[in-house]
Design an enzyme around this catalytic site. Structure first.
Site, PDB file in Angstrom:
ATOM      1  N   HIS A 225       1.235   8.405   9.086  1.00  0.00           N
ATOM      2  CA  HIS A 225       1.364   8.109   7.661  1.00  0.00           C
ATOM      3  C   HIS A 225       0.060   7.542   7.136  1.00  0.00           C
ATOM      4  CE1 HIS A 225       2.225   3.607   8.286  1.00  0.00           C
ATOM      5  NE2 HIS A 225       2.077   4.111   9.488  1.00  0.00           N
TER       6      HIS A 225
ATOM      7  N   HIS B 225       7.394   4.636   0.216  1.00  0.00           N
ATOM      8  CA  HIS B 225       6.433   5.090   1.229  1.00  0.00           C
ATOM      9  C   HIS B 225       7.052   6.245   2.014  1.00  0.00           C
ATOM     10  CE1 HIS B 225       2.961   4.784   3.802  1.00  0.00           C
ATOM     11  NE2 HIS B 225       3.683   4.591   4.881  1.00  0.00           N
TER      12      HIS B 225
ATOM     13  N   CYS C   7       0.294   8.163   0.606  1.00  0.00           N
ATOM     14  CA  CYS C   7       1.299   8.550   1.609  1.00  0.00           C
ATOM     15  C   CYS C   7       1.929   9.907   1.309  1.00  0.00           C
ATOM     16  CB  CYS C   7       2.361   7.474   1.748  1.00  0.00           C
ATOM     17  SG  CYS C   7       3.317   7.145   0.240  1.00  0.00           S
TER      18      CYS C   7
END
Length: 376
Positions: free
Chosen positions: A327, A315, A258
């Site tokens: 993402h 994240h 990520c």
């Protein structure tokens, strides 16, 4: 990190810890970006032996001076990195190189670097090199993936006619045989040595040569002098990566986690970000996460995490407008904050913990414009 090894004599461990804590607080940031591995013990003659590794001579001096001022007799066994390296610099020689937590191919992959990325050498061990990357990240890299360079050689490289690969995937072929010399990914940097109709003749950091399509590269120095993040540029770059598989520690079109994904997007738009999500969240303008996605702008970094105090960021993604964000989770893909959309993700909506705006903050701490980065 300070480790207590052993203690004899009249001094107590609690006498020492405030000294170490004070120096660490003043000189050391995140341990993923700063070397601070220190241990200490007393000899039977009550001499305090301080050993380990740091990457800041001022830190070492401050620590030893503070201990002496506190009344300790000190024996200095503390190394300052770089230490006994065969060269101060290196350039990555493969399209994508893996960086690891320990000097072993079986060790966890922490990050990646692309061909032509300059790194600083801190120490060497059995064919492995402990390096620092342009975003200050620390990791181990196998020496076979690097071309070691002196200060003079790096100066020549910085002054050379360099090209940046701006296509997600490309190939360099041998001028005589037509065989592939290497693959390339967007973000790789090479030297131009000549050109012909539709191709550029290039030299790789390890000296290999070949041809690459003129359509796949741009002049590096001219590109970085004019490139700056825009809403359109960031969105377009991110969409190109849609569908790329998730890879823990990855930060390239071959596979990305990520934070490697958001870092890659911004690099291709002229900005060097910190490596991990929990580092990226420290920088940029803080935007209230609880005001709704209507207040977000394309390019804003969105941070997600568990419900705890303080929230732990696990994240990151990037907002691309109209309630949507992109993402890397399983693969690079787009989700929405709008519950009426088919790509709505209620799980991530409930875990949104922070928003940071990078636009307008380039040049502030942790958000480095590539044109100003001295390593390039």
């Amino acid at each position: 990190m300070v480790t207590f090894v052993g203690l004899w004599g009249c001094q107590q461990k609690t006498d020492l810890q405030p000294v170490f804590d004070s120096v660490e607080k003043h000189f050391v940031g995140d341990h993923r970006e700063n070397v601070y591995q220190v241990s200490y013990y007393h000899t039977k003659r009550n001499t305090l032996v301080v050993k380990g590794e740091v990457d800041n001579p001022a830190l070492k001096a401050a620590l030893l001076d503070s201990l002496v001022s506190a009344g300790f007799t000190v024996r200095d066994s503390l190394l300052v990195l770089p230490n006994k390296v065969s060269a101060p610099w290196a350039l990555v020689t493969l399209s994508v190189v893996n960086f690891r937590a320990q000097p072993s191919f079986s060790s966890e992959m922490l990050s990646q670097a692309l061909m032509g990325t300059p790194v600083k050498l801190l120490k060497q061990e059995d064919g492995w090199v402990y390096v620092q990357t342009p975003d200050n990240y620390l990791a181990w890299c196998n020496e076979s993936s690097l071309a070691l360079k002196s200060d003079a050689e790096m100066s020549l490289w910085r002054q050379s006619n360099r090209l940046l690969v701006n296509e997600l995937f490309s190939f360099v072929v041998d001028k005589e045989t037509g065989l592939n010399v290497t693959d390339m990914v967007a973000g790789c940097i090479v030297e131009k040595t000549g050109e012909g109709k539709g191709w550029q003749e290039i030299r790789l950091p390890d000296g290999r040569t070949g041809l690459i399509s003129s359509e796949d590269v741009v002049p590096f120095d001219a590109w970085r002098a004019k490139i700056s993040p825009t809403h359109e540029g960031l969105r377009n770059t991110s969409i190109l990566m849609n569908g790329i598989p998730y890879l823990w520690g990855g930060s390239s079109p071959k596979g990305t986690d990520c934070s490697g994904f958001t870092k890659f997007i911004y690099f291709m738009n002229g900005v060097v970000l910190a490596r991990d999500a929990s580092l990226q969240v420290k920088y940029g303008q803080e935007i209230p996460a609880d005001k709704g996605w209507q207040t977000f702008e394309t390019g804003d970094l969105l941070f997600f995490g568990a419900q705890m105090s303080p929230a732990k960021v696990t994240h990151v993604g990037m907002y691309i407008g109209d309630s949507e964000y992109i993402h890397s989770s399983g693969r690079v893909h787009i989700n929405s904050f709008d519950s009426t959309r088919t790509n709505f993700n209620s799980f991530l909506l409930n875990r949104l913990r922070g928003v940071r705006r990078i636009m307008g903050q380039v040049g502030t701490h942790g958000i480095i414009p590539l044109v100003d980065h001295p390593w390039y």
